[in-house]
Design an enzyme around this catalytic site. Structure first.
Site: not given
Length: 152
Positions: A17, A41, A90, A127
């Protein structure tokens, strides 16, 4: 003025990031890192910690700011007069997922999404990998900016 929103949960911000934000600074007049709230979440880090990690990482960058939001990213773009959504890619799976969202956002709002490829040296970092390393007592510090500190 070219203003971009970089949305995500940033639980926590990673070197991937960080790299995307740093590399986008010359491209935009302003970059707003937008921490999205998703009630479904479960987060490892509090909203306050996630916000602080990002603010400290970019304390010397006046064109980077951090906000917290709920709802659609395109609504935040309208509210903050941002013309772009910034996303990092990515791998091919990221591209397919992000492409569908970008097409939908453009259809609903005419807001363009700008994709930057992650640097090869950070392309494997996510993450969720960082959280797994932390849970298992590994050295997470090689995966995140210095601002991400866990108090023992």
């Amino acid at each position: 003025m070219k203003k971009a929103i970089f949305p995500g949960s940033f639980d926590p911000i990673t070197l991937g990031h960080y790299d995307i934000i740093k590399r986008s600074i010359p491209l935009f007049d302003e970059i707003i890192v937008a921490i999205g709230i998703n009630a479904e979440k479960k987060y490892m880090f509090s909203l306050e910690d996630r916000k602080r990690f990002i603010e400290e990482a970019f304390a010397d960058e006046p064109t980077v700011s951090v906000v917290v939001y709920e709802g659609l990213t395109i609504e935040l773009c309208h509210k903050l007069n941002a013309n772009f959504i910034l996303r990092g890619l990515r791998n091919p799976a990221d591209f397919e997922f992000e492409k569908a969202i970008a097409h939908t956002n453009r259809l609903l709002s005419k807001i363009e999404t700008v994709f930057l490829l992650t640097a090869a040296k950070t392309s494997y970092i996510s993450s969720s990998i960082v959280r797994d390393v932390i849970r298992n007592g590994g050295d997470y510090t090689v995966l995140v900016p210095d601002s991400v500190r866990i108090m023992d």
